[in-house]
Scaffold this motif. Sequence first.
Motif, PDB file in Angstrom:
ATOM      1  N   SER A  29       0.867  -1.182   0.000  1.00 15.50           N
ATOM      2  CA  SER A  29       0.000   0.000   0.000  1.00 15.50           C
ATOM      3  C   SER A  29       0.897   1.224   0.000  1.00 15.50           C
ATOM      4  O   SER A  29       1.580   1.508   0.985  1.00 15.50           O
ATOM      5  N   LEU A  30       0.918   1.911  -1.131  1.00 16.55           N
ATOM      6  CA  LEU A  30       1.831   3.035  -1.322  1.00 16.55           C
ATOM      7  C   LEU A  30       1.067   4.332  -1.522  1.00 16.55           C
ATOM      8  O   LEU A  30      -0.010   4.339  -2.123  1.00 16.55           O
ATOM      9  N   VAL A  31       1.650   5.417  -1.042  1.00  9.74           N
ATOM     10  CA  VAL A  31       1.104   6.734  -1.317  1.00  9.74           C
ATOM     11  C   VAL A  31       2.104   7.528  -2.142  1.00  9.74           C
ATOM     12  O   VAL A  31       3.320   7.327  -2.045  1.00  9.74           O
ATOM     13  N   ALA A  32       1.561   8.412  -2.960  1.00  7.55           N
ATOM     14  CA  ALA A  32       2.360   9.409  -3.667  1.00  7.55           C
ATOM     15  C   ALA A  32       2.128  10.714  -2.930  1.00  7.55           C
ATOM     16  O   ALA A  32       0.985  11.102  -2.683  1.00  7.55           O
ATOM     17  N   GLU A  33       3.221  11.343  -2.580  1.00 10.31           N
ATOM     18  CA  GLU A  33       3.153  12.561  -1.770  1.00 10.31           C
ATOM     19  C   GLU A  33       3.944  13.653  -2.480  1.00 10.31           C
ATOM     20  O   GLU A  33       5.041  13.409  -2.983  1.00 10.31           O
ATOM     21  N   ARG A  34       3.375  14.835  -2.520  1.00  8.18           N
ATOM     22  CA  ARG A  34       4.078  16.000  -3.072  1.00  8.18           C
ATOM     23  C   ARG A  34       3.920  17.141  -2.075  1.00  8.18           C
ATOM     24  O   ARG A  34       2.808  17.458  -1.666  1.00  8.18           O
ATOM     25  N   ASP A  35       5.031  17.717  -1.698  1.00  8.83           N
ATOM     26  CA  ASP A  35       5.044  18.839  -0.752  1.00  8.83           C
ATOM     27  C   ASP A  35       4.254  18.517   0.513  1.00  8.83           C
ATOM     28  O   ASP A  35       3.493  19.344   1.017  1.00  8.83           O
ATOM     29  N   GLY A  36       4.407  17.286   0.996  1.00 10.08           N
ATOM     30  CA  GLY A  36       3.769  16.877   2.240  1.00 10.08           C
ATOM     31  C   GLY A  36       2.309  16.491   2.121  1.00 10.08           C
ATOM     32  O   GLY A  36       1.687  16.119   3.114  1.00 10.08           O
ATOM     33  N   GLN A  37       1.744  16.541   0.921  1.00  9.67           N
ATOM     34  CA  GLN A  37       0.329  16.204   0.720  1.00  9.67           C
ATOM     35  C   GLN A  37       0.214  14.876  -0.024  1.00  9.67           C
ATOM     36  O   GLN A  37       0.868  14.667  -1.053  1.00  9.67           O
ATOM     37  N   VAL A  38      -0.634  13.975   0.492  1.00  6.68           N
ATOM     38  CA  VAL A  38      -0.918  12.724  -0.204  1.00  6.68           C
ATOM     39  C   VAL A  38      -1.803  13.050  -1.404  1.00  6.68           C
ATOM     40  O   VAL A  38      -2.890  13.611  -1.256  1.00  6.68           O
ATOM     41  N   ILE A  39      -1.293  12.714  -2.605  1.00  5.25           N
ATOM     42  CA  ILE A  39      -2.035  13.026  -3.833  1.00  5.25           C
ATOM     43  C   ILE A  39      -2.371  11.774  -4.636  1.00  5.25           C
ATOM     44  O   ILE A  39      -3.069  11.857  -5.640  1.00  5.25           O
ATOM     45  N   GLY A  40      -1.872  10.613  -4.177  1.00  8.77           N
ATOM     46  CA  GLY A  40      -2.165   9.374  -4.881  1.00  8.77           C
ATOM     47  C   GLY A  40      -1.985   8.176  -3.972  1.00  8.77           C
ATOM     48  O   GLY A  40      -1.342   8.260  -2.924  1.00  8.77           O
ATOM     49  N   HIS A  41      -2.571   7.058  -4.376  1.00  5.10           N
ATOM     50  CA  HIS A  41      -2.495   5.820  -3.590  1.00  5.10           C
ATOM     51  C   HIS A  41      -2.665   4.623  -4.512  1.00  5.10           C
ATOM     52  O   HIS A  41      -3.385   4.692  -5.513  1.00  5.10           O
ATOM     53  N   ILE A  42      -2.007   3.526  -4.140  1.00  7.04           N
ATOM     54  CA  ILE A  42      -2.193   2.255  -4.842  1.00  7.04           C
ATOM     55  C   ILE A  42      -2.191   1.126  -3.826  1.00  7.04           C
ATOM     56  O   ILE A  42      -1.458   1.184  -2.831  1.00  7.04           O
ATOM     57  N   ALA A  43      -3.034   0.134  -4.086  1.00  8.39           N
ATOM     58  CA  ALA A  43      -3.155  -1.022  -3.199  1.00  8.39           C
ATOM     59  C   ALA A  43      -2.940  -2.304  -3.993  1.00  8.39           C
ATOM     60  O   ALA A  43      -3.387  -2.420  -5.136  1.00  8.39           O
ATOM     61  N   PHE A  44      -2.259  -3.263  -3.357  1.00  8.08           N
ATOM     62  CA  PHE A  44      -2.099  -4.606  -3.888  1.00  8.08           C
ATOM     63  C   PHE A  44      -2.492  -5.580  -2.792  1.00  8.08           C
ATOM     64  O   PHE A  44      -2.078  -5.413  -1.637  1.00  8.08           O
ATOM     65  N   SER A  45      -3.269  -6.595  -3.138  1.00  7.36           N
ATOM     66  CA  SER A  45      -3.724  -7.581  -2.158  1.00  7.36           C
ATOM     67  C   SER A  45      -3.676  -8.968  -2.794  1.00  7.36           C
ATOM     68  O   SER A  45      -3.716  -9.099  -4.018  1.00  7.36           O
ATOM     69  N   PRO A  46      -3.591 -10.009  -1.968  1.00  6.86           N
ATOM     70  CA  PRO A  46      -3.517 -11.362  -2.521  1.00  6.86           C
ATOM     71  C   PRO A  46      -4.805 -11.764  -3.227  1.00  6.86           C
ATOM     72  O   PRO A  46      -5.891 -11.330  -2.835  1.00  6.86           O
TER      73      PRO A  46
END
Length: 174
Positions: free
Chosen positions: A52-69
């Motif tokens: 579970s990853l976030v993309a952050e720019r200038d301290g703000q979460v602007i994106g997310h991705i999830a992987f699950s089995p």
Amino acid sequence: MNTNLVIRNETDADATPIHDVTVAAFETLEISRHTEQFIIEALRAAKALSVSLVAERDGQVIGHIAFSPVVISDGTPDWYGLGPVSVLPAHQRQGIGTALIREGLSRLKAMHARGCCLVGHPDYYRKFGFRTVPGLVHEGIPPEFFFALSFDDQFPQGSVTFHEGFNADGSSAG
């Protein structure tokens, strides 16, 4: 393009920003059931977010991705489902989703995953190597929207079942 973009693991403090990014990203998407935020929350609650990853720019979460089995009916282990992936509308079409997908796939490979599958737009996911695989299906999804990417050049055969968290719709807690 991705100046000051940081991709990192989700932390506990990211739950609300991830919820907000996911709602915003899918808000105007007609093919969405608008349950993606509930899916992520259910996967998190079940401890099924393998990556579970976030993309952050200038301290703000602007994106997310999830992987699950996922479970494949032929018994092939170590396959994962990608999704949802979300980017705030103001930051879309800047390569952030691509960066999240590439980093997520890299982390799956590092975990010795054998492959990844998803339901998505044909024109988008092919550039990452995803393809339709004869004999590998997700019941109820037209084959042209179900894709797989093998990390070992071996494709399982059968039906793929995503984690039960993908059934979450926000109507109940859990």
